[in-house]
Structure formats: C-alpha cells, structure tokens
Design an enzyme around this catalytic site. Structure first.
Site, PDB file in Angstrom:
ATOM      1  N   GLN A 160      16.275  40.022  46.211  1.00 32.33           N
ATOM      2  CA  GLN A 160      17.298  41.072  46.234  1.00 32.33           C
ATOM      3  C   GLN A 160      18.600  40.543  45.631  1.00 32.33           C
ATOM      4  OE1 GLN A 160      18.797  41.847  50.191  1.00 32.33           O
ATOM      5  NE2 GLN A 160      19.033  44.019  49.738  1.00 32.33           N
ATOM      6  N   GLY A 161      19.010  41.096  44.504  1.00 32.53           N
ATOM      7  CA  GLY A 161      20.245  40.655  43.851  1.00 32.53           C
ATOM      8  C   GLY A 161      21.385  41.610  44.156  1.00 32.53           C
ATOM      9  N   TYR A 162      21.964  41.493  45.338  1.00 32.43           N
ATOM     10  CA  TYR A 162      23.113  42.328  45.724  1.00 32.43           C
ATOM     11  C   TYR A 162      24.394  41.483  45.726  1.00 32.43           C
ATOM     12  CZ  TYR A 162      20.527  46.485  47.539  1.00 32.43           C
ATOM     13  OH  TYR A 162      19.775  47.625  47.694  1.00 32.43           O
ATOM     14  N   SER A 163      24.452  40.460  46.633  1.00 32.07           N
ATOM     15  CA  SER A 163      25.708  39.737  46.873  1.00 32.07           C
ATOM     16  C   SER A 163      26.144  38.929  45.661  1.00 32.07           C
ATOM     17  CB  SER A 163      25.541  38.770  48.050  1.00 32.07           C
ATOM     18  OG  SER A 163      25.080  39.443  49.174  1.00 32.07           O
ATOM     19  N   SER A 213      17.965  35.219  48.591  1.00 34.73           N
ATOM     20  CA  SER A 213      16.826  34.609  49.291  1.00 34.73           C
ATOM     21  C   SER A 213      15.598  34.639  48.389  1.00 34.73           C
ATOM     22  CB  SER A 213      16.504  35.380  50.573  1.00 34.73           C
ATOM     23  OG  SER A 213      17.621  35.417  51.413  1.00 34.73           O
ATOM     24  N   GLU A 259      16.046  47.781  54.944  1.00 32.66           N
ATOM     25  CA  GLU A 259      16.304  46.363  55.227  1.00 32.66           C
ATOM     26  C   GLU A 259      16.780  46.194  56.668  1.00 32.66           C
ATOM     27  OE1 GLU A 259      19.031  44.601  52.477  1.00 32.66           O
ATOM     28  OE2 GLU A 259      19.200  42.742  53.627  1.00 32.66           O
TER      29      GLU A 259
HETATM   30  C1  LIG Z   1      20.316  34.218  55.754  1.00 28.14           C
HETATM   31  C2  LIG Z   1      20.961  35.067  54.699  1.00 28.14           C
HETATM   32  C3  LIG Z   1      20.181  35.625  53.698  1.00 28.14           C
HETATM   33  C4  LIG Z   1      20.785  36.400  52.698  1.00 28.14           C
HETATM   34  N1  LIG Z   1      19.996  36.906  51.700  1.00 28.14           N
HETATM   35  C5  LIG Z   1      20.559  37.658  50.722  1.00 28.14           C
HETATM   36  C6  LIG Z   1      19.756  38.160  49.646  1.00 28.14           C
HETATM   37  O1  LIG Z   1      18.550  37.921  49.578  1.00 28.14           O
HETATM   38  N2  LIG Z   1      20.353  38.894  48.684  1.00 28.14           N
HETATM   39  C7  LIG Z   1      21.689  39.186  48.719  1.00 28.14           C
HETATM   40  O2  LIG Z   1      22.154  39.891  47.833  1.00 28.14           O
HETATM   41  N3  LIG Z   1      22.482  38.700  49.717  1.00 28.14           N
HETATM   42  C8  LIG Z   1      21.946  37.942  50.715  1.00 28.14           C
HETATM   43  N4  LIG Z   1      22.733  37.435  51.728  1.00 28.14           N
HETATM   44  C9  LIG Z   1      24.179  37.668  51.679  1.00 28.14           C
HETATM   45  C10 LIG Z   1      24.689  38.623  52.753  1.00 28.14           C
HETATM   46  O3  LIG Z   1      24.335  39.953  52.472  1.00 28.14           O
HETATM   47  C11 LIG Z   1      26.213  38.427  52.831  1.00 28.14           C
HETATM   48  O4  LIG Z   1      26.436  37.107  53.294  1.00 28.14           O
HETATM   49  C12 LIG Z   1      26.872  39.403  53.786  1.00 28.14           C
HETATM   50  O5  LIG Z   1      26.802  40.715  53.293  1.00 28.14           O
HETATM   51  C13 LIG Z   1      28.356  39.040  54.030  1.00 28.14           C
HETATM   52  O6  LIG Z   1      29.030  38.856  52.834  1.00 28.14           O
HETATM   53  P1  LIG Z   1      29.881  37.510  52.563  1.00 28.14           P
HETATM   54  O7  LIG Z   1      28.998  36.343  52.861  1.00 28.14           O
HETATM   55  O8  LIG Z   1      30.464  37.615  51.204  1.00 28.14           O
HETATM   56  O9  LIG Z   1      31.014  37.511  53.670  1.00 28.14           O
HETATM   57  P2  LIG Z   1      32.412  38.282  53.599  1.00 28.14           P
HETATM   58  O10 LIG Z   1      32.190  39.677  53.143  1.00 28.14           O
HETATM   59  O11 LIG Z   1      33.374  37.439  52.824  1.00 28.14           O
HETATM   60  O12 LIG Z   1      32.826  38.308  55.127  1.00 28.14           O
HETATM   61  C14 LIG Z   1      33.394  37.175  55.794  1.00 28.14           C
HETATM   62  C15 LIG Z   1      33.689  37.580  57.234  1.00 28.14           C
HETATM   63  O13 LIG Z   1      34.656  38.652  57.254  1.00 28.14           O
HETATM   64  C16 LIG Z   1      34.155  39.760  57.997  1.00 28.14           C
HETATM   65  N5  LIG Z   1      34.600  41.012  57.380  1.00 28.14           N
HETATM   66  C17 LIG Z   1      34.588  41.324  56.058  1.00 28.14           C
HETATM   67  N6  LIG Z   1      35.060  42.576  55.864  1.00 28.14           N
HETATM   68  C18 LIG Z   1      35.364  43.068  57.094  1.00 28.14           C
HETATM   69  C19 LIG Z   1      35.878  44.316  57.562  1.00 28.14           C
HETATM   70  N7  LIG Z   1      36.163  45.309  56.716  1.00 28.14           N
HETATM   71  N8  LIG Z   1      36.060  44.478  58.898  1.00 28.14           N
HETATM   72  C20 LIG Z   1      35.757  43.471  59.776  1.00 28.14           C
HETATM   73  N9  LIG Z   1      35.267  42.265  59.389  1.00 28.14           N
HETATM   74  C21 LIG Z   1      35.067  42.067  58.072  1.00 28.14           C
HETATM   75  C22 LIG Z   1      32.642  39.634  57.922  1.00 28.14           C
HETATM   76  O14 LIG Z   1      32.016  40.301  59.015  1.00 28.14           O
HETATM   77  C23 LIG Z   1      32.456  38.121  57.973  1.00 28.14           C
HETATM   78  O15 LIG Z   1      32.495  37.670  59.307  1.00 28.14           O
HETATM   79  C24 LIG Z   1      22.177  36.641  52.719  1.00 28.14           C
HETATM   80  C25 LIG Z   1      22.955  36.068  53.735  1.00 28.14           C
HETATM   81  C26 LIG Z   1      22.363  35.285  54.708  1.00 28.14           C
HETATM   82  C27 LIG Z   1      23.230  34.677  55.771  1.00 28.14           C
END
Ligand SMILES: Cc1cc2nc3c(=O)[nH]c(=O)nc-3n(C[C@H](O)[C@H](O)[C@H](O)COP(=O)(O)OP(=O)(O)OC[C@H]3O[C@@H](n4cnc5c(N)ncnc54)[C@H](O)[C@@H]3O)c2cc1C
Length: 332
Positions: A60-63, A95, A178
């Site tokens: 999944q290429g989202y983040s 992942s 998901e």
């Molecule tokens: C085990 C694992 C597997 C993953 N696999 C994939 C994958 O296969 N494909 C993919 O695309 N992504 C994947 N991800 C990424 C995941 O979707 C992101 O880590 C997640 O969406 C959070 O984004 P970020 O890491 O950029 O954190 P940030 O968005 O930078 O957030 C940092 C912190 O700030 C908080 N925060 C941010 N905005 C707000 C708000 N508006 N209100 C309150 N709190 C807030 C968050 O809750 C978090 O605690 C994976 C992550 C993990 C941990």
C-alpha cells in the site's frame, strides 16, 4: 459465490477450533474488496484471483514523509504522457514492499485543484524500472516496512481505479476495509484462546498462572473486551446486510478498539511469562519461538498504522458524536 455471513460463520468456527484464521494481507483484505466496489470488470478479472491465491502480493503506497495523518497532502506526482503515467516521488512506511509484486498507490495527478480532488489511485507493478526500495528496520528487528522511491516510473494509463482525481474516494473505500481488518474480532478471539492456554501452562511456585487472582482478573477483563468487540462485529455485519446503513464509523471503532485491545492482550502475555517475557530471538528458554514478544511490539505499531488512535477518535467524535470540529492550523 460470495456470502459474507457464511464467511463469518466459517472464521468463527475456525477460531473456536483453534485453527489459525485464513491468511490475509493488503491484497486480500484491502485491495480485493476495493476492486469489488470500484474496479472495472476487466480489473476484477485481472487482479482478484492472483491476489486471493497470493500469486501476487500487494503493498500500500499511501504515506509519505510529509503526509501521514494528513494523507491528502501527499506529493508523489503522476503525469499522463501519451498512454502512460510517469510517476516521481517517495512513499514511506510501505509494509512488505520488498516482497510485493504490485502496489496500490495514491498519486497527485491534478496539481491545480484542491488537495482532496487532485489524487488518483494507481496500480504499479513493483518490477517497473525506476523503483528503488530501501528497507526500514523496526523495533521487532525485522524490516517490516520500507521507503519506496519513484524516478520516472512509467505504467499503463489504464492502471487506475476510478476516474482521474477520484483517488481520495477510492482510498477511503480501501481504508474502511483496512480498519476493520486491523482489529479483526475473530483474530482477537483466536489469540485470546492462545493466551488462556499460555496461562494454563505457565506457573509460579507450582501454581498455574490462570489460578492466580491478579492474573485471572486481568484475563476476565480482556475476555469481556474480546466479547464486546465480537458483538460489535456482528452488529456491523447486520448493518452491512441492511444496505442502507453506513458502517464507516463502526469500522473505525473496530480499528481503534481492536488494535489497542490487541496490544493489551499481548502485554498480559508478556507479564504472564515474567522474566521469560523479556527474552527475544535465540534464547533456549523462549516460549512459542518469541511470537508473544514479536506480537507485543508489532501490535503497538498497529495503533499507529492504518491511521492513529488520535485520528480515529477525532473522526468518530466529529462525524459520529457531532462534537465541534478541531480548529485548523492557518499559515501566518
Ligand atoms: C506498523 C506500521 C505499518 C504501516 N504500514 C503502512 C503501509 O503499508 N503503507 C502506508 O502507506 N503507510 C503505512 N504506515 C504508515 C501509517 O499509516 C502512518 O504512520 C500513520 O498514518 C501516521 O502518520 P505519521 O507516521 O506521518 O504520523 P503523523 O501524522 O506525523 O502524526 C504524529 C502524531 O501526531 C498525532 N496527530 C497528527 N495529526 C493530529 C490531529 N489532527 N489531531 C490529533 N493528533 C494528531 C498522531 O496521532 C501521531 O501521534 C504504517 C505504519 C506503521 C506503524
């Protein structure tokens, strides 16, 4: 023939019989239901069977480095050149990318419109020239996720689900599936049965852990939550069958509650094992080949993956409970 009720009954019986619940993954759990809702007949015929047979592994290429919780800010670019998309940019936390044959990917294809309307949902073969994958080692000591770089990656223009610029809608369909798969009540029930077995086997001073009131109390609380999640899952199933009912928020509750609970369950197992719970990797005393320790760390990550608990709470409170929207940050 597709029958979601039969599917639930079968997985329930598997879980009762302590047989591992069927294999899942991003292809089976996320992409296939999205294709069933949004794909063309040609796309369904091409992609569903190999995904179900695991002949094609999907990632999944989202983040991206600057687009996680605020996913719609993604910057990976796609430009149509004749009958091909040309893709440049970077994904992160992807992942299984290093094993995957295909990626479903969010790409900005319309740079001049509001951010949610400028995204397309593209399907990218991972062996296309111009893709570089760099593994990222996580705290389980595995490289569970990766960075993926795209440099002039060319794919057929037809590798798109939905229309150009409709990617946000398709992406949210995938996210709904998901979220319910990440906190799956049946997987939780299976794991709970394993925890009970562990508590019957491990002992302190000759007394089984399951007979110790402090641990027994924690087990009962966990069991109550497992049953609550299962009941919620059944309620969602009947909402799904009555097509007019929206299950989006209900599935967010599965994600929020299910992933936090799963971590709680794995934490109890670590405590049950006492000092053995702190072992990892090659110790001869380790239980179940270290799977409890691995899961304890992995499920902490799933509270973040698929959208963090804070984000789920924001959406549930705003859209479900009607609480005021959080203030948006304004550039000075
Ligand atoms: C085990 C694992 C597997 C993953 N696999 C994939 C994958 O296969 N494909 C993919 O695309 N992504 C994947 N991800 C990424 C995941 O979707 C992101 O880590 C997640 O969406 C959070 O984004 P970020 O890491 O950029 O954190 P940030 O968005 O930078 O957030 C940092 C912190 O700030 C908080 N925060 C941010 N905005 C707000 C708000 N508006 N209100 C309150 N709190 C807030 C968050 O809750 C978090 O605690 C994976 C992550 C993990 C941990």
């Amino acid at each position: 023939e597709l029958d979601i009720v039969k599917n639930v009954i079968i997985t329930d019986e598997f879980s009762n019989a302590k047989i591992p619940v069927a294999t899942g993954g991003q292809g089976i759990d996320f992409l296939v239901p999205t294709l069933l809702e949004m794909g063309t007949e040609e796309q369904k015929n091409r992609y569903i069977k190999p995904a179900l047979h695991l002949d094609e592994i999907w990632c999944q290429g989202y983040s991206e480095p600057n687009a996680g919780s605020d996913l719609a800010s993604l910057q990976t670019k796609g430009v149509l050149d004749g009958d091909e998309w040309v893709i440049n940019g970077q994904k992160t936390w992807t992942s299984t990318a290093k094993y995957a044959h295909m990626m479903f990917c969010l790409v900005r294809t319309e740079p001049d419109v509001p951010k949610h309307q400028g995204i397309s949902y593209l399907l990218i073969p991972m062996d296309t020239p111009g893709i570089e994958i760099r593994p990222l080692v996580d705290m389980t000591l595995n490289a569970g996720f990766n960075e993926v770089f795209f440099t002039n990656v060319r794919i057929p223009a037809t590798n798109i689900i939905g229309e150009r610029g409709q990617g946000w809608l398709v992406a949210n369909k995938t996210l709904t599936h998901e979220r319910s798969s990440l906190g799956d009540p049946n997987k939780m029930a299976s794991r709970f049965n394993k925890l009970v077995e562990l508590m019957k086997t491990e002992s302190i001073d000759g007394e089984r852990i399951i007979d110790k009131p402090v641990f027994r109390d924690r087990l009962m609380k966990t069991q109550g939550k497992v049953l609550a999640l299962k009941t919620h899952g059944l309620r969602l199933l009947s909402s799904q069958l009555n097509k007019e009912q929206d299950v989006t928020l209900g599935r967010m509750i599965v994600k929020l509650y299910g992933t936090e609970m799963r971590y709680e369950l794995e934490s109890l197992a670590i405590d049950v094992m006492g000092e053995l719970g702190t072992l990892y990797e090659n110790s001869p005393h380790i239980r179940a080949a270290g799977s409890w320790q691995y899961a304890y760390m992995y499920y902490l990550g799933l509270i973040i993956g698929g959208g963090t608990s804070q984000i789920q709470k924001n959406i549930i409170s705003e859209r479900g409970l009607g609480l005021p929207k959080e203030p948006k940050y304004q550039e000075a």
